[in-house]
Motif scaffolding. Sequence first.
Motif, mmCIF file in Angstrom:
data_model
loop_
_atom_site.group_PDB
_atom_site.id
_atom_site.type_symbol
_atom_site.label_atom_id
_atom_site.label_comp_id
_atom_site.label_asym_id
_atom_site.label_seq_id
_atom_site.Cartn_x
_atom_site.Cartn_y
_atom_site.Cartn_z
ATOM 1 N N ASN A 64 -43.692 9.443 3.013
ATOM 2 C CA ASN A 64 -44.616 9.895 3.952
ATOM 3 C C ASN A 64 -44.242 11.464 4.079
ATOM 4 O O ASN A 64 -45.205 12.202 4.412
ATOM 5 C CB ASN A 64 -44.194 9.340 5.406
ATOM 6 C CG ASN A 64 -45.030 10.035 6.548
ATOM 7 O OD1 ASN A 64 -44.182 10.453 7.271
ATOM 8 N ND2 ASN A 64 -46.233 10.065 6.569
ATOM 9 N N ALA A 65 -43.129 12.101 3.546
ATOM 10 C CA ALA A 65 -42.746 13.477 3.679
ATOM 11 C C ALA A 65 -43.267 14.148 2.674
ATOM 12 O O ALA A 65 -43.902 15.276 2.662
ATOM 13 C CB ALA A 65 -41.251 13.475 3.626
ATOM 14 N N LEU A 66 -43.709 13.488 1.483
ATOM 15 C CA LEU A 66 -44.361 14.054 0.202
ATOM 16 C C LEU A 66 -45.845 14.086 0.755
ATOM 17 O O LEU A 66 -46.529 15.180 0.370
ATOM 18 C CB LEU A 66 -44.267 13.068 -0.762
ATOM 19 C CG LEU A 66 -45.022 13.584 -1.995
ATOM 20 C CD1 LEU A 66 -44.514 14.846 -2.439
ATOM 21 C CD2 LEU A 66 -45.166 12.550 -3.227
ATOM 22 N N THR A 67 -46.567 13.150 1.327
ATOM 23 C CA THR A 67 -47.932 13.195 1.610
ATOM 24 C C THR A 67 -48.056 14.399 2.837
ATOM 25 O O THR A 67 -49.132 15.001 2.592
ATOM 26 C CB THR A 67 -48.532 11.961 2.144
ATOM 27 O OG1 THR A 67 -47.700 11.279 3.331
ATOM 28 C CG2 THR A 67 -48.424 11.062 1.149
ATOM 29 N N TYR A 68 -47.110 14.535 3.426
ATOM 30 C CA TYR A 68 -47.424 15.627 4.700
ATOM 31 C C TYR A 68 -47.194 16.936 3.928
ATOM 32 O O TYR A 68 -48.088 17.736 4.307
ATOM 33 C CB TYR A 68 -46.264 15.333 5.683
ATOM 34 C CG TYR A 68 -46.367 16.405 6.752
ATOM 35 C CD1 TYR A 68 -47.286 16.455 7.934
ATOM 36 C CD2 TYR A 68 -45.497 17.526 6.704
ATOM 37 C CE1 TYR A 68 -47.532 17.256 8.766
ATOM 38 C CE2 TYR A 68 -45.438 18.355 7.963
ATOM 39 C CZ TYR A 68 -46.569 18.467 8.803
ATOM 40 O OH TYR A 68 -46.622 19.258 9.938
ATOM 41 N N HIS A 69 -46.383 16.842 3.269
ATOM 42 C CA HIS A 69 -46.045 18.081 2.307
ATOM 43 C C HIS A 69 -47.358 18.587 1.594
ATOM 44 O O HIS A 69 -47.981 19.636 1.735
ATOM 45 C CB HIS A 69 -44.843 18.071 1.406
ATOM 46 C CG HIS A 69 -44.674 18.880 0.282
ATOM 47 N ND1 HIS A 69 -44.061 20.284 0.451
ATOM 48 C CD2 HIS A 69 -45.078 18.944 -1.067
ATOM 49 C CE1 HIS A 69 -44.139 20.974 -0.565
ATOM 50 N NE2 HIS A 69 -44.756 20.174 -1.614
ATOM 51 N N ILE A 70 -48.204 17.644 0.860
ATOM 52 C CA ILE A 70 -49.182 17.880 0.130
ATOM 53 C C ILE A 70 -50.285 18.297 0.770
ATOM 54 O O ILE A 70 -51.050 19.307 0.576
ATOM 55 C CB ILE A 70 -49.508 16.799 -0.886
ATOM 56 C CG1 ILE A 70 -48.369 16.525 -2.051
ATOM 57 C CG2 ILE A 70 -50.760 16.577 -1.589
ATOM 58 C CD1 ILE A 70 -48.659 15.254 -2.899
ATOM 59 N N TYR A 71 -50.638 17.531 1.984
ATOM 60 C CA TYR A 71 -51.801 17.600 2.681
ATOM 61 C C TYR A 71 -51.730 18.797 3.661
ATOM 62 O O TYR A 71 -52.833 19.176 4.231
ATOM 63 C CB TYR A 71 -52.034 16.349 3.178
ATOM 64 C CG TYR A 71 -52.685 15.279 2.218
ATOM 65 C CD1 TYR A 71 -54.046 15.525 1.431
ATOM 66 C CD2 TYR A 71 -51.755 14.136 1.903
ATOM 67 C CE1 TYR A 71 -54.385 14.735 0.447
ATOM 68 C CE2 TYR A 71 -52.471 13.446 0.879
ATOM 69 C CZ TYR A 71 -53.601 13.472 0.048
ATOM 70 O OH TYR A 71 -53.885 12.730 -0.925
ATOM 71 N N GLN A 72 -50.605 19.038 4.020
ATOM 72 C CA GLN A 72 -50.359 20.066 5.386
ATOM 73 C C GLN A 72 -49.589 21.340 4.680
ATOM 74 O O GLN A 72 -49.861 22.402 5.412
ATOM 75 C CB GLN A 72 -49.656 19.371 6.404
ATOM 76 C CG GLN A 72 -50.365 18.142 7.088
ATOM 77 C CD GLN A 72 -51.760 18.569 7.568
ATOM 78 O OE1 GLN A 72 -52.150 19.632 7.942
ATOM 79 N NE2 GLN A 72 -52.691 17.301 7.245
ATOM 80 N N LYS A 73 -48.883 21.329 3.872
ATOM 81 C CA LYS A 73 -47.950 22.509 3.391
ATOM 82 C C LYS A 73 -48.481 23.087 2.294
ATOM 83 O O LYS A 73 -48.254 24.534 1.874
ATOM 84 C CB LYS A 73 -46.468 22.058 3.263
ATOM 85 C CG LYS A 73 -45.734 21.385 4.691
ATOM 86 C CD LYS A 73 -45.793 22.507 5.612
ATOM 87 C CE LYS A 73 -44.919 21.813 6.845
ATOM 88 N NZ LYS A 73 -44.900 22.977 7.868
ATOM 89 N N VAL A 74 -49.066 22.326 1.198
ATOM 90 C CA VAL A 74 -49.420 23.129 -0.216
ATOM 91 C C VAL A 74 -50.616 23.758 -0.031
ATOM 92 O O VAL A 74 -51.811 23.222 0.545
ATOM 93 C CB VAL A 74 -49.312 21.931 -1.354
ATOM 94 C CG1 VAL A 74 -50.032 22.527 -2.429
ATOM 95 C CG2 VAL A 74 -47.979 21.338 -1.356
ATOM 96 N N GLU A 75 -50.790 25.057 -0.502
ATOM 97 C CA GLU A 75 -51.868 25.875 -0.369
ATOM 98 C C GLU A 75 -52.856 25.323 -1.300
ATOM 99 O O GLU A 75 -52.750 24.705 -2.302
ATOM 100 C CB GLU A 75 -51.754 27.385 -0.801
ATOM 101 C CG GLU A 75 -50.673 27.849 0.413
ATOM 102 C CD GLU A 75 -51.344 28.087 1.674
ATOM 103 O OE1 GLU A 75 -52.494 28.255 1.811
ATOM 104 O OE2 GLU A 75 -50.502 28.255 2.723
#
Length: 478
Positions: free
Chosen positions: A455-466
Amino acid sequence: MDDFNFEYENKKKRKMRKEPLYIILCIICLVVGGFGGYFLRGSEKKETNSKESIYDQIAQIIANDFVDTTDTQLTLQERLLGGMVAGLGDPYSSYMNQQQSQSLETQINGTFQGIGITYTTIDGNGALVLDVYQNTPAAQAGLLAGDMITHVEGTSIADYTSEKIKNVIQGENGTNVSLRILRDGKPKDIIAKRASVDTSVAYQIRQSNETKIGYLRITTFGEGIAILIEDALKDFQKAKVENIVIDLRGNGGGYLQAAQNILDLFIDDGKVLFRTESKQGKEEVYKATNREKYTFEHGYILVNGESASASEVVTSALKEVLKYQVVGETTYGKGIAQSQKILSDSSILKYTNAKWLTSQGEWINGVGIKPDYEVHTMSMSDFKVKKVEKTYRYDDVDESIEYMQVMLKELGFDVDRQDGYFSKKTETALKAFEKAYQLKTDGQYDKNDALILLNALTYHIYQKVEDKCYQKVEELVK
């Protein structure tokens, strides 16, 4: 003109590299004459009428003697007909009953009753939200891509199939559905109001320094989509937008007529849009009409390996005729089209009946369209995930540990290796993750750790990665 269409390939919408954990598409197979294990009643043989066709002989035997022990809602006839078409060996041809054809049409048109999300099931956990569409109940309720839906109306959906999840989330227009989600490892309750939603088109006018950019996202090529796109183009013109970005990433196709209508909004009268070639080798050329056109100083198209069929028709024409620049990854490469025939019982046979070629006569089947600027956008398809069934500790070796190490590394935790060996440094990195997400800090990788890490990874990819593809466009328009 033949009634061509491109199968909307739902299996390619933001698919993940999957181990058994991910269930994106349910496939029903009919296997005849396998070697598994069999039982013969003595050596009984029955003669058949030699004047009947082999098809009739087999149908008669099955009708009279076959004992159906399967557990499926499809009738025996539907399964047999589906098996016959599957025997063509063409993944794009299929037999569909009325319900299946209606479901496909809904997918192609991008309109349905619900809240407006794309998701994939995660065995034993719930539904991972891959996309939240603009101006939908899900967007209004604050749902985000990367959220994990764990409960619907207070009931866990951990072991639900994708179809069952869809059924419990969808419902009567105007009614509410309560969802419990995990977002970046933290639980949150959300209420969304169900409605009729259209996910096919979304657009914005964006600003990059002093430059206006019209951003147009197309997720499928359904009936009437050109009308929605023309509304967007009119707004772009009113705002004096000179640069347009058409985002076709993850768009698996739709109707050829829709692609033609969209291209006719951009390309001058008489210009070739694309060509088709029938089984008999007859070529038909499709050209733009004299309708009103919408022009922009610069045009860019965003694509990836899931951009297929109608997406490639539009991309190739805008690239070859208007010199739009393509940014992203090489497209899927589907250079064939299908037609649908309604049968006497209202079921449908969908079959491949033509090749399509670009305006310049190129056949991109199996090759795809290479971008002018190759840029990779990170997604969950870059990561492998396996269902965690046990607890892993220091000195263990397993591919689940390897996947954990890769995810920890992407999240910025200090991992010394990514080969599946549970080293001391891996243990330290895992403890740091557990502490950051308020888990039991024991350095042991269990099922709960795996869920929160994913869940942390998906949030990172879809919300944090440009978005590197869009960033490349911003560089080009400067």
